[in-house]
Design a protein around this motif. Structure first.
Motif, short mmCIF file in Angstrom:
data_model
loop_
_atom_site.label_atom_id
_atom_site.label_comp_id
_atom_site.label_asym_id
_atom_site.label_seq_id
_atom_site.Cartn_x
_atom_site.Cartn_y
_atom_site.Cartn_z
N ASN A 695 -29.48 30.91 1.72
CA ASN A 695 -30.61 30.81 0.80
C ASN A 695 -31.01 29.36 0.61
N ASP A 700 -27.74 29.80 -5.23
CA ASP A 700 -28.54 31.02 -5.16
C ASP A 700 -27.76 32.04 -4.32
N TYR A 701 -27.07 32.96 -5.01
CA TYR A 701 -26.24 33.93 -4.31
C TYR A 701 -26.89 35.32 -4.22
N SER A 702 -28.19 35.36 -4.29
CA SER A 702 -28.88 36.63 -4.05
C SER A 702 -28.71 37.01 -2.59
N GLY A 704 -30.38 39.57 -0.94
CA GLY A 704 -31.47 40.42 -0.45
C GLY A 704 -31.86 40.10 0.98
#
Length: 751
Positions: A695, A700-702, A704
């Motif tokens: 990311n 930012d450990y999203s 998706g």
């Protein structure tokens, strides 16, 4: 001098090998030694000496019959194996003296060669024909090959407690399987077969079946080329430890000694476990200085109950102290390099356990082909000396080579290294226990120059000080720019506890982004030019792996913190945190034809990088990328990453947006599951699953936009180093990556 038959060497050479000289006194002993010396030259079949009384002394007459020279070596009857291959197995050469002992040895080597190839019924006979006039001979090997016999299966009767597969695993001789034509384990080799029978007996005995009998072995030939091996076993009763007693111990209580024993009451009795417990008792005493303690096991078997009573008779002896340590055999390595690896010193109790540990340390240094530790008596009662005897081996290497990988294409390299370097010992610079290396690597996509030096005992402490000077140019990182790095680093490494080490490193480098395409996106234009970085990196590593190259068990975990800029100056102000870990599990399942374990690998990592102060962005060379042979194998190298438009893409007009050029990110996460299976010796098959994301922003450990893949590969353990081939197939992509499979080739197993 009198010759019978051919004259292999001149009289002057014969006289040079004799002690008897004209004008000197002679004796029967001296003449006998002369005969032995002449035989030892290898040129004569018969040697006779006689003496005759003459006026003023004796006349000595040597009568020698020279050996014929080999004129030709013939091989007859070899239809299924080429004669040229058979000749390679012999140590006979045309033109050398014809020695029948060497001919017999050559015959045995050919027999062994045929046996390994599966021709168990092959017979080899030799014939020697000598022309007495010319002094030349012809050696003819007459071969009756017989059929090549393959073992279809090995079966057992009477094996009530162990499966057929379990018993077959104890043997090197295997049944026929689909790779037998390569490994040749399904043929009968007489010497190996006897070893296999003994291995079966040892297996049963160590499982408690002391009375095991291999009653009968039948070789059932179903046709000239195939046979079954059928074995009849009488297992007998399994023995457990009955009563266990310790006698003769006056200095230490039995309870303390028993605490180190593994084979106690009720446990299965086995010779190997007994030997280990005897060694444990010796170590118990040896660690306390009683190095002369003797342990004699007295066993009493009860066939009716299946119990084995054991009494350990101990003669404790006297305590010993270490007087002095002497080092022998080291002609290059300095004494202090050896002494600093010893866990004992003069004046200490003579701790034999620490002496064993010291021996292991010296062996692991790689400086010596042999290490022996010997306790020697002294004139002082209760004191002994320790002698450390070593045989040195080569520690320097000059290596040239070339290779290819799916990342950096064709590469050639040259490297000179010295594992026992001494910076202050010209002109040879060896013996100080330091490590030095210089490597030049050049290829179609990269150039590297590295000079490294390490002093593992800085200030005579177990503290490693080292430095690296480097210069590199990399074109494989991107298709639209080239990266050059020039710099150095200095580092200190210390073992903090068993399997755990800490490292602190200061580095300074100048990174130059050059050859940026004129139509590249602005983010790459902004990176163009030189940028300096001054940074400190701290790393904690825990490593319990059983091998660096082909790991089957253990863990390696590494956590690092990097800070650049600020008070360290330079043009780069960033901080970086990174954690990577690998865990290996041996799986208790083996091929019935290969005694090698399956291995499950769980690996993963995560990292964060961000800028601070006046810097608003993280330089390109500090960002994270995934993809390629070391993480996401279904994707192109460094292709899993945030991307920007590349205006140089064919078919797009000026300013067109095509999101396919990776720019790296501030956060990544990655994981791998891999299962490897032994196929044959030095070859393993692998299946794997990879998943990961990169990311743009820090922390930012999203997930998706994750990518994952699966695939399969091959692992080769070759003399040039471990090599792996992988083919990865994407499952899920972030929309910017191709779903086509990727082939990866790389050197090394580890991620």
């Amino acid at each position: 001098m009198r010759h019978v038959g051919p004259v292999p060497i001149s009289d002057s050479v014969i006289l040079a090998n004799a002690q008897t000289k004209a004008g000197q006194q002679t004796t029967r002993t001296a003449l006998g030694q002369d005969v032995r010396n002449l035989y030892a030259t290898g040129y004569f079949t018969n040697v006779h000496v006689a003496q005759e009384d003459v006026e003023g002394g004796v006349k000595v007459l040597f009568t020698v019959q020279g050996k014929a020279k080999i004129k030709e070596i013939l091989v007859k009857g070899s239809e299924k194996i080429k004669a040229s291959k058979i000749r390679k197995e012999m140590e006979l050469k045309v033109g050398e003296p014809l020695d029948e002992r060497k001919v017999v040895l050559a015959q045995k080597k050919v027999e062994e060669y045929y046996e390994k190839a599966g021709f168990e019924q092959a017979t080899i006979r030799y014939d020697i024909s000598i022309d007495q006039q010319t002094g030349q001979g012809v050696v003819t090997f007459n071969i009756s090959e017989g059929p090549r016999v393959a073992i279809i299966d090995i079966t057992f009767t009477g094996n009530d407690h162990f499966s057929k597969a379990k018993l077959q695993k104890q043997m090197k001789t295997k049944r026929k399987w689909w790779l037998s034509w390569i490994v040749r384990t399904n043929v009968m080799k007489k010497e190996q077969w006897q070893d296999d029978l003994e291995s079966l007996r040892d297996f049963y005995r160590n499982e408690g079946y002391i009375d095991i009998v291999i009653k009968d072995v039948k070789f059932d030939h179903i046709n000239p080329n195939q046979m079954y091996v059928r074995m009849t076993l009488v297992e007998g009763k399994q023995y457990q430890v009955g009563h266990l007693d310790i006698r003769g111990n006056q200095l230490f209580p039995s309870a303390g000694i028993r605490g180190d024993l593994k084979m106690t009451e009720g446990k299965t009795f086995g010779p190997k476990a007994l030997d280990k417990d005897i060694e444990a008792i010796r170590d118990f005493y040896g660690a306390k200085g009683y190095i002369d303690a003797q342990v004699v096991p007295v066993k009493q078997a009860n066939v009716e109950t299946g119990r084995m009573d054991i009494v350990y008779e101990i003669v404790e002896g006297d305590i010993s102290y270490l007087s002095k340590v002497s080092i022998r055999g080291n002609t290059k390595t300095k004494d202090k390099v050896i002494r600093r690896e010893l866990a004992v010193k003069p004046g200490d109790v003579f701790n034999m356990v620490k002496v064993k540990r010291s021996k292991e340390r010296l062996e692991n240094m790689g400086y010596f082909s042999k290490v022996n530790t010997i306790a020697e008596p002294t004139d002082v009662p209760g004191h002994k000396d320790l002698a450390v005897e070593v045989e040195e081996q080569r520690t320097g290497q000059l290596v040239f080579g070339a290779g290819f990988s799916s990342v950096d294409s064709l590469v050639g390299f040259a490297e000179v290294s010295q594992g026992n370097f001494d910076l202050f010992n010209p002109p040879f610079f060896t013996g100080g226990g330091q490590k030095a290396r210089f490597r030049v690597q050049m290829g179609t996509m990269r150039q590297d120059y590295i000079l490294s030096f390490t002093e593992p005992w800085f200030m005579d402490r177990r503290l490693a000080l080292g430095f690296d000077l480097f210069r590199s140019e990399s074109q494989y990182l991107s298709s639209i720019y080239t990266e050059r790095r020039t710099g150095f680093d200095m580092h200190l490494t210390k073992e903090l506890m068993p399997f755990v080490s800490g490292r602190i490193q200061y580095g300074y480098q100048v990174v130059d982004i050059v050859d940026v395409e004129s139509t590249a996106p602005q983010v790459f234009q902004d990176e163009k030019g030189e940028r300096s970085e001054s940074s400190v990196i701290g790393t904690i590593t825990r490593d319990t792996r059983d091998s660096v190259f082909l790991t089957t068990r253990g863990n390696k975990t590494e956590f690092s913190v990097q800070a650049a800029g600020g008070p360290l100056k330079g043009q780069t102000d960033i901080y970086k945190l990174e954690l990577r870990s690998q865990q290996y599990f041996p799986i208790p399942f083996t091929w019935p034809t290969l005694d090698k374990k399956h291995v499950l690998l769980l690996a993963g990592g995560s990292g964060v990088v961000d800028s601070y102060g006046d810097n608003s962005r993280v330089p390109l060379f500090n960002r994270f990328f995934l993809g390629g042979p070391n993480n996401l194998r279904g994707f192109r190298f460094r292709d899993v990453s945030p991307k920007v438009g590349n205006l140089n893409t064919p078919g797009n007009g000026p300013g067109a947006y095509n999101p396919d050029e990776p720019v790296g990110g501030g956060t990544y996460g990655w994981g791998t599951i891999e299962y490897t299976i032994p196929v044959i010796e030095k070859i393993r098959f692998a299946v794997f699953y990879d998943i990961g994301f990169v990311n743009q922003d820090a922390f930012d450990y999203s997930v998706g936009g994750y990518n994952d893949d699966f695939g399969f590969g091959v692992r080769l353990d070759l003399p040039i180093g471990p090599i792996r081939f992988d083919y990865g197939i994407p499952i899920t992509t972030d929309g910017y990556n191709s779903r086509g499979g990727r082939f990866n080739f790389n050197i090394g197993y580890q991620f």
